[in-house]
Design an enzyme around this catalytic site. Sequence first.
Site: not given
Ligand code: GAR
Length: 220
Positions: A148, A110, A112
């Site tokens: 996480d 994942n 984060h």
């Molecule tokens: C990213 O910032 C990722 O790190 C976060 O969502 C966004 C997705 O962006 N993920 C989380 O918060 C997971 N807990 P994207 O769809 O443009 O890749």
Amino acid sequence: MAELLKLGILISGSGSNLQSIIDHIEKGTLPAQIKIIVSNSPQAYGLTRAKKHGITCAVLNHHDFSSRDDFDRELIRILQNAGVDLIVLAGFMRILTTSFLRAFDQKIINIHPALLPAFPGTHVQQQALDYGVKFSGCTVHFVDEGVDTGPIIIQSVVPVHIDDTAETLAARILKEEHKIYPQAIRYFAEGRIIKNGRHIEIKNIKNPDHAAIHNPPLDG
Ligand code: GAR
């Protein structure tokens, strides 16, 4: 030639991390192939990106399932049918069940948008601003049963500026996400990850860089 690592990528939204992985694969800097992309949201822009590149997609709308177990059972089936070696959560905003974790043991990663273990969960850029930290960043980690909490593979640090909003900080962090996620997948593809409990060692690091960084910068 060594076989390409087969990826199953799970998304919920914009898919900019997905795009960065696609771009690295197309440039030849990531020895992997995307077997399937699954979105739990039919509206996810990541699906449009996937279609542009001719990648197989599935939509698994969680509203169509009466329980998390049913949803995950179908997700497992789709990913096993696709024959994936690694599950990549790229902005996938669902908690996975223990059965899912067992089905792909040690094969789920994942990304984060914070420097774990600080600020797990959601709205983490705002949490970082509210706390007043001088640095934030992003973390790629293996997924375990916590939120996480899994062993950390790679992190990147960005400064937090005094006039940052959650949006400006998120954008600065996202740029780093686009670098470290393909790198982490590449470590996996090249068999360079050695796992010893929580501790992850990466073999054959090419550019060791142990300089300290400061924010604000030191005088003189
Ligand atoms: C990213 O910032 C990722 O790190 C976060 O969502 C966004 C997705 O962006 N993920 C989380 O918060 C997971 N807990 P994207 O769809 O443009 O890749």
